[in-house]
Design a protein around this motif. Structure first.
Motif, mmCIF file in Angstrom:
data_model
loop_
_atom_site.group_PDB
_atom_site.id
_atom_site.type_symbol
_atom_site.label_atom_id
_atom_site.label_comp_id
_atom_site.label_asym_id
_atom_site.label_seq_id
_atom_site.Cartn_x
_atom_site.Cartn_y
_atom_site.Cartn_z
ATOM 1 N N ASP A 131 0.811 -1.224 0.307
ATOM 2 C CA ASP A 131 -0.064 -0.047 0.081
ATOM 3 C C ASP A 131 0.926 1.121 0.207
ATOM 4 O O ASP A 131 2.086 1.211 0.127
ATOM 5 C CB ASP A 131 -1.120 0.076 1.243
ATOM 6 C CG ASP A 131 -0.583 -0.138 2.497
ATOM 7 O OD1 ASP A 131 0.790 0.347 2.559
ATOM 8 O OD2 ASP A 131 -1.066 -0.161 3.681
ATOM 9 N N TYR A 137 1.314 -6.817 1.214
ATOM 10 C CA TYR A 137 0.263 -7.806 1.642
ATOM 11 C C TYR A 137 0.682 -9.037 1.075
ATOM 12 O O TYR A 137 1.483 -9.134 0.048
ATOM 13 C CB TYR A 137 -0.779 -7.500 0.227
ATOM 14 C CG TYR A 137 -1.420 -5.909 0.618
ATOM 15 C CD1 TYR A 137 -1.562 -5.445 1.665
ATOM 16 C CD2 TYR A 137 -1.877 -5.360 -0.449
ATOM 17 C CE1 TYR A 137 -1.922 -4.341 1.847
ATOM 18 C CE2 TYR A 137 -2.235 -4.047 -0.490
ATOM 19 C CZ TYR A 137 -2.411 -3.479 0.709
ATOM 20 O OH TYR A 137 -2.872 -2.138 0.954
ATOM 21 N N TYR A 157 -4.920 -10.862 9.067
ATOM 22 C CA TYR A 157 -6.462 -10.555 8.883
ATOM 23 C C TYR A 157 -6.988 -11.791 8.388
ATOM 24 O O TYR A 157 -6.572 -12.622 7.984
ATOM 25 C CB TYR A 157 -6.565 -9.525 7.949
ATOM 26 C CG TYR A 157 -6.053 -8.190 8.242
ATOM 27 C CD1 TYR A 157 -6.984 -7.273 8.848
ATOM 28 C CD2 TYR A 157 -4.892 -7.592 8.253
ATOM 29 C CE1 TYR A 157 -6.664 -5.845 9.541
ATOM 30 C CE2 TYR A 157 -4.185 -6.521 8.894
ATOM 31 C CZ TYR A 157 -5.399 -5.725 9.204
ATOM 32 O OH TYR A 157 -4.671 -4.511 9.841
ATOM 33 N N LYS A 164 -10.438 -7.491 0.221
ATOM 34 C CA LYS A 164 -11.185 -6.439 0.283
ATOM 35 C C LYS A 164 -10.194 -5.058 0.058
ATOM 36 O O LYS A 164 -10.125 -4.382 -0.897
ATOM 37 C CB LYS A 164 -12.029 -6.097 1.388
ATOM 38 C CG LYS A 164 -13.457 -6.690 1.174
ATOM 39 C CD LYS A 164 -14.299 -6.352 2.304
ATOM 40 C CE LYS A 164 -15.618 -7.163 2.464
ATOM 41 N NZ LYS A 164 -16.505 -7.016 3.534
ATOM 42 N N VAL A 165 -9.061 -5.278 0.738
ATOM 43 C CA VAL A 165 -8.191 -4.249 0.987
ATOM 44 C C VAL A 165 -7.182 -4.290 -0.259
ATOM 45 O O VAL A 165 -7.126 -3.374 -0.791
ATOM 46 C CB VAL A 165 -7.114 -4.326 2.370
ATOM 47 C CG1 VAL A 165 -5.710 -3.583 2.304
ATOM 48 C CG2 VAL A 165 -7.985 -4.034 3.645
ATOM 49 N N ARG A 168 -8.996 -3.203 -3.228
ATOM 50 C CA ARG A 168 -9.376 -1.658 -3.179
ATOM 51 C C ARG A 168 -8.001 -0.851 -3.619
ATOM 52 O O ARG A 168 -8.019 -0.037 -4.376
ATOM 53 C CB ARG A 168 -9.568 -1.346 -1.640
ATOM 54 C CG ARG A 168 -10.208 0.100 -1.554
ATOM 55 C CD ARG A 168 -10.843 0.553 -0.321
ATOM 56 N NE ARG A 168 -9.923 0.207 0.767
ATOM 57 C CZ ARG A 168 -10.036 -0.314 1.870
ATOM 58 N NH1 ARG A 168 -11.295 -1.078 1.925
ATOM 59 N NH2 ARG A 168 -9.168 -0.792 2.698
ATOM 60 N N THR A 169 -6.716 -1.628 -2.973
ATOM 61 C CA THR A 169 -5.469 -1.149 -3.447
ATOM 62 C C THR A 169 -5.146 -0.822 -4.859
ATOM 63 O O THR A 169 -4.527 -0.131 -5.466
ATOM 64 C CB THR A 169 -4.370 -1.464 -2.714
ATOM 65 O OG1 THR A 169 -4.744 -1.414 -1.290
ATOM 66 C CG2 THR A 169 -3.261 -1.266 -2.818
#
Length: 172
Positions: A131, A137, A157, A164-165, A168-169
């Motif tokens: 990110d 990640y 997580y 989702k993260v 979105r990234t």
């Protein structure tokens, strides 16, 4: 490398026995013979352990390094080795890295490392990018614990939150 070790394993005991014969046999033949037995037992244990390692390394039931095991990965929820990826063996078949074609690095799922031991894999690490803060990640599947973790930076997580993260990234 294996040939050199084999020659050393064979020559070292012969040299030790010859030196022992020269020095000890003349003084105490019984002590010398017991020393030979110890050397032969140690050589036998070395040969047996080397063979066991080779057998386990070649036939270990956990050995699933290539894309041919993607269906198994899908069942476990482990990210797959994507089609068209390159392969690099980093350390004599004990560390294999699969990676996205040039230009796709750092976008989405772009690499997988498989870290192997003599008894099958230890773990698979998949990389999905970073990110804007530099948090990496990745997912880690540990074979002996049958555990899959999704990690952002240093935090673990759930699969849902992780993807989702990541998604979105990627859309930014």
């Amino acid at each position: 490398m294996g040939i050199i070790i084999g020659v050393i394993v064979i020559l070292l005991p012969i040299i030790l026995i010859a030196a022992g014969y020269y020095k000890d046999y003349k003084r105490n033949p019984a002590y010398f013979k017991s020393g030979i037995k110890v050397i032969l037992i140690l050589m036998g244990l070395f040969v047996i352990s080397s063979l066991a390692y080779k057998i386990m390394d070649n036939t270990g039931s956990l050995r699933k390094p290539g894309p041919e095991y993607n269906s198994w990965r899908a069942e476990k929820g482990i990210p797959l080795i994507e089609g068209g990826w390159g392969k690099r063996v980093l350390r004599e078949d004990s560390h294999i890295k699969y990676f996205a074609p040039e230009g796709e690095e750092g976008v989405g799922h772009y690499a997988k490392e498989i870290i192997l031991t003599g008894f099958g894999e230890e773990r698979e690490v998949d990389y999905f990018g970073r990110d804007s803060l530099g948090n990496e990640y990745r997912s880690i599947y540990t074979y002996d614990e049958d555990r899959l973790e999704f990690i952002i930076g240093d935090s673990v997580y759930s699969r849902e939150v992780f993807y989702k993260v990541v998604n979105r990234t990627e859309s930014r």
